[in-house]
Write a protein that holds these residues in place. Structure first.
Motif, PDB file in Angstrom:
ATOM      1  N   GLY A 156       8.843  -0.198  25.671  1.00 38.35           N
ATOM      2  CA  GLY A 156       7.797   0.391  26.504  1.00 38.35           C
ATOM      3  C   GLY A 156       7.229   1.692  25.979  1.00 38.35           C
ATOM      4  O   GLY A 156       6.225   2.176  26.518  1.00 38.35           O
ATOM      5  N   GLU A 157       7.818   2.269  24.920  1.00 36.36           N
ATOM      6  CA  GLU A 157       7.310   3.532  24.370  1.00 36.36           C
ATOM      7  C   GLU A 157       5.947   3.302  23.716  1.00 36.36           C
ATOM      8  O   GLU A 157       5.774   2.379  22.931  1.00 36.36           O
ATOM      9  N   GLU A 158       4.986   4.142  24.002  1.00 38.64           N
ATOM     10  CA  GLU A 158       3.658   4.035  23.414  1.00 38.64           C
ATOM     11  C   GLU A 158       3.523   5.021  22.248  1.00 38.64           C
ATOM     12  O   GLU A 158       3.954   6.172  22.339  1.00 38.64           O
ATOM     13  N   LEU A 159       2.922   4.524  21.161  1.00 33.51           N
ATOM     14  CA  LEU A 159       2.732   5.334  19.968  1.00 33.51           C
ATOM     15  C   LEU A 159       1.261   5.351  19.605  1.00 33.51           C
ATOM     16  O   LEU A 159       0.598   4.308  19.604  1.00 33.51           O
ATOM     17  N   ARG A 160       0.756   6.537  19.288  1.00 32.45           N
ATOM     18  CA  ARG A 160      -0.616   6.628  18.818  1.00 32.45           C
ATOM     19  C   ARG A 160      -0.631   6.357  17.314  1.00 32.45           C
ATOM     20  O   ARG A 160       0.188   6.884  16.569  1.00 32.45           O
ATOM     21  N   VAL A 161      -1.571   5.519  16.873  1.00 34.23           N
ATOM     22  CA  VAL A 161      -1.652   5.121  15.472  1.00 34.23           C
ATOM     23  C   VAL A 161      -3.058   5.372  14.954  1.00 34.23           C
ATOM     24  O   VAL A 161      -4.005   5.563  15.726  1.00 34.23           O
ATOM     25  N   VAL A 162      -3.149   5.383  13.629  1.00 33.21           N
ATOM     26  CA  VAL A 162      -4.442   5.543  12.961  1.00 33.21           C
ATOM     27  C   VAL A 162      -4.895   4.160  12.491  1.00 33.21           C
ATOM     28  O   VAL A 162      -4.165   3.459  11.787  1.00 33.21           O
ATOM     29  N   TYR A 163      -6.083   3.781  12.879  1.00 32.84           N
ATOM     30  CA  TYR A 163      -6.648   2.471  12.529  1.00 32.84           C
ATOM     31  C   TYR A 163      -7.241   2.556  11.121  1.00 32.84           C
ATOM     32  O   TYR A 163      -8.102   3.383  10.845  1.00 32.84           O
ATOM     33  N   LEU A 194       0.837  -1.200   0.000  1.00 31.90           N
ATOM     34  CA  LEU A 194       0.000   0.000   0.000  1.00 31.90           C
ATOM     35  C   LEU A 194       0.869   1.246   0.000  1.00 31.90           C
ATOM     36  O   LEU A 194       1.949   1.268   0.603  1.00 31.90           O
ATOM     37  N   ARG A 195       0.371   2.277  -0.656  1.00 30.82           N
ATOM     38  CA  ARG A 195       1.099   3.544  -0.610  1.00 30.82           C
ATOM     39  C   ARG A 195       1.028   4.127   0.792  1.00 30.82           C
ATOM     40  O   ARG A 195       0.028   4.000   1.481  1.00 30.82           O
ATOM     41  N   GLY A 196       2.087   4.790   1.189  1.00 27.44           N
ATOM     42  CA  GLY A 196       2.116   5.356   2.533  1.00 27.44           C
ATOM     43  C   GLY A 196       2.906   4.462   3.479  1.00 27.44           C
ATOM     44  O   GLY A 196       3.677   3.599   3.061  1.00 27.44           O
ATOM     45  N   ASP A 197       2.706   4.680   4.787  1.00 29.64           N
ATOM     46  CA  ASP A 197       3.481   3.970   5.804  1.00 29.64           C
ATOM     47  C   ASP A 197       2.658   2.946   6.544  1.00 29.64           C
ATOM     48  O   ASP A 197       2.952   2.612   7.689  1.00 29.64           O
ATOM     49  N   ALA A 198       1.607   2.423   5.931  1.00 31.22           N
ATOM     50  CA  ALA A 198       0.747   1.466   6.624  1.00 31.22           C
ATOM     51  C   ALA A 198       1.483   0.143   6.825  1.00 31.22           C
ATOM     52  O   ALA A 198       2.276  -0.281   5.997  1.00 31.22           O
ATOM     53  N   VAL A 199       1.201  -0.490   7.983  1.00 31.72           N
ATOM     54  CA  VAL A 199       1.755  -1.801   8.304  1.00 31.72           C
ATOM     55  C   VAL A 199       0.624  -2.687   8.818  1.00 31.72           C
ATOM     56  O   VAL A 199      -0.463  -2.212   9.168  1.00 31.72           O
ATOM     57  N   LEU A 200       0.906  -3.980   8.856  1.00 21.68           N
ATOM     58  CA  LEU A 200      -0.019  -4.944   9.433  1.00 21.68           C
ATOM     59  C   LEU A 200       0.477  -5.349  10.810  1.00 21.68           C
ATOM     60  O   LEU A 200       1.680  -5.582  10.997  1.00 21.68           O
ATOM     61  N   ILE A 201      -0.464  -5.451  11.752  1.00 23.34           N
ATOM     62  CA  ILE A 201      -0.122  -5.808  13.122  1.00 23.34           C
ATOM     63  C   ILE A 201      -1.242  -6.678  13.682  1.00 23.34           C
ATOM     64  O   ILE A 201      -2.416  -6.483  13.327  1.00 23.34           O
ATOM     65  N   GLY A 238       1.278   5.260  11.458  1.00 25.20           N
ATOM     66  CA  GLY A 238       1.664   6.208  12.489  1.00 25.20           C
ATOM     67  C   GLY A 238       3.066   6.704  12.247  1.00 25.20           C
ATOM     68  O   GLY A 238       3.845   6.069  11.509  1.00 25.20           O
ATOM     69  N   PRO A 239       3.441   7.809  12.830  1.00 25.60           N
ATOM     70  CA  PRO A 239       4.778   8.370  12.620  1.00 25.60           C
ATOM     71  C   PRO A 239       5.861   7.436  13.159  1.00 25.60           C
ATOM     72  O   PRO A 239       5.780   6.951  14.285  1.00 25.60           O
ATOM     73  N   GLY A 240       6.858   7.160  12.307  1.00 23.67           N
ATOM     74  CA  GLY A 240       7.985   6.348  12.743  1.00 23.67           C
ATOM     75  C   GLY A 240       7.753   4.857  12.726  1.00 23.67           C
ATOM     76  O   GLY A 240       8.651   4.097  13.094  1.00 23.67           O
ATOM     77  N   ILE A 241       6.583   4.402  12.312  1.00 31.73           N
ATOM     78  CA  ILE A 241       6.297   2.960  12.285  1.00 31.73           C
ATOM     79  C   ILE A 241       6.601   2.418  10.898  1.00 31.73           C
ATOM     80  O   ILE A 241       6.162   2.983   9.891  1.00 31.73           O
ATOM     81  N   LYS A 242       7.331   1.316  10.872  1.00 33.09           N
ATOM     82  CA  LYS A 242       7.707   0.706   9.588  1.00 33.09           C
ATOM     83  C   LYS A 242       7.724  -0.807   9.741  1.00 33.09           C
ATOM     84  O   LYS A 242       7.787  -1.340  10.865  1.00 33.09           O
ATOM     85  N   PRO A 243       7.650  -1.518   8.620  1.00 32.33           N
ATOM     86  CA  PRO A 243       7.714  -2.983   8.692  1.00 32.33           C
ATOM     87  C   PRO A 243       8.996  -3.449   9.372  1.00 32.33           C
ATOM     88  O   PRO A 243      10.076  -2.887   9.162  1.00 32.33           O
TER      89      PRO A 243
END
Length: 333
Positions: free
Chosen positions: A295-302, A269-276, A318-323
């Motif tokens: 332990g760092e918490e990150l806010r993500v877009v569902y 997918l275009r962008g920084d989306a990942v599967l979790i 979310g910012p900084g999240i990558k596969p």
């Protein structure tokens, strides 16, 4: 009976910090993919248009549309009457020269004997040798002419590749054809070719499947192995895509052009989306959070839920999240 008190052991396990089990509770983010299904149609691996090398009348045709060319059997033959007559005439001329050659060989031998006895002149011997050499030269020329005639006769029968099939026939017995006119259109259906135009992302996804590539044939309700046959290095200014050809093999009774083929590719997918895994996602006040291994918490877009192999997976960004990033599972679930 001996009773063992396990209370201290159980109490100690309860007091162990959760981080001691962290390695077993980590998940790795995967690239978010979307499946694209491309359609194409089969065609012959190769096509060839045979033409007449000589002008003449068609005497026989041995194949019709759809027929398979047999080994060693010509597709069509032109009338050979006149070339057979030329060959007979050539043979008669060579026979006559062979008689003259035998005569002048005897003459040369006779003049040599007479010259040794001083009963003849050198000029007479030279004239006989000249005539013999001239006949030998004429025989060589006639032999070459005979070879040319034989080759022309051979080419009056139009040969086609064995196993190929007739796509279109342009001639009928008794018809006159000129030099260069088309005779038959043939196709090689031993294997089939399916052309596609792919973007760079699609081409990279296709290369990743090399060796395990399969195509679907909806009309035949089957799947078949495929391989990359050709990749054009040219730039297509109209589609701005990469033109490729995939090769497949089918049962000879099913092999034909125009069969619909589907190619399924998983494209990032275009962008920084990942599967979790959904179990790693935590929801608070209509917001979604992930917790890294440290332990760092990150806010993500569902972005949505998909069905994984053995559990539910979701697409997030979310910012900084990558596969490849690792996150803790939500222990509250």
């Amino acid at each position: 009976m001996r009773i063992i008190n396990l209370s201290p052991l159980i109490f100690g396990l309860v007091l162990l910090p959760p981080d001691n089990f962290a390695d077993d509770r980590l998940v790795t983010a995967r690239p978010a993919l979307q499946r694209e299904v491309l359609s194409g149609f089969t065609r012959a691996r190769s096509r060839v248009l045979l033409a007449a090398e000589n002008a003449g009348r068609i005497e026989s045709v041995s194949g019709d549309v759809g027929d398979r060319i047999e080994e060693g059997e010509p597709f069509a033959c032109q009338d050979q009457t006149f070339i057979n007559m030329e060959l007979r005439s050539n043979e008669a001329e060579r026979d006559a020269l062979a008689v003259d050659k035998a005569y002048f060989r005897k003459e040369v031998a006779r003049y040599r004997r007479l010259l040794q006895q001083n009963s003849s002149s050198q000029s007479q011997l030279d004239a006989a040798l000249r005539s013999l050499d001239k006949i030998n030269t004429q025989l060589v020329a006639l032999t070459v002419a005979a070879d040319i005639l034989k080759e022309r006769k051979k080419r009056l029968c139009i040969m086609a590749p064995a196993g190929w099939r007739v796509v279109k026939r342009y001639i009928e017995p008794g018809e006159w054809v000129n030099t260069g006119e088309p005779v038959v259109d043939l196709g090689d259906y031993h294997s089939l070719v399916v052309p596609f135009a792919l973007s760079m992302a699609e081409y990279q996804a296709l290369k990743a499947l090399e060796g395990e590539l399969r195509l679907t044939l909806p009309d035949l309700k089957s799947e078949v192995d495929a391989a990359i046959l050709r990749v054009s290095p040219a730039f297509d200014e109209v589609s701005r895509k990469i033109n490729i050809e995939l090769e497949i093999a089918l049962d000879p009774s099913l092999a034909r052009g125009g069969l619909r083929v589907e190619l399924a590719l998983d494209i990032p997918l275009r962008g920084d989306a990942v599967l979790i895994p959904e179990r790693a996602l935590k929801q608070r006040y209509e917001q979604y959070w992930l917790k890294r291994a440290d332990g760092e918490e990150l806010r993500v877009v569902y972005l949505g839920r998909i069905k994984g192999d053995d559990e539910a997976w979701v697409r997030v960004t979310g910012p900084g999240i990558k596969p490849g990033d690792q996150f803790k599972l939500n222990q509250e679930q």
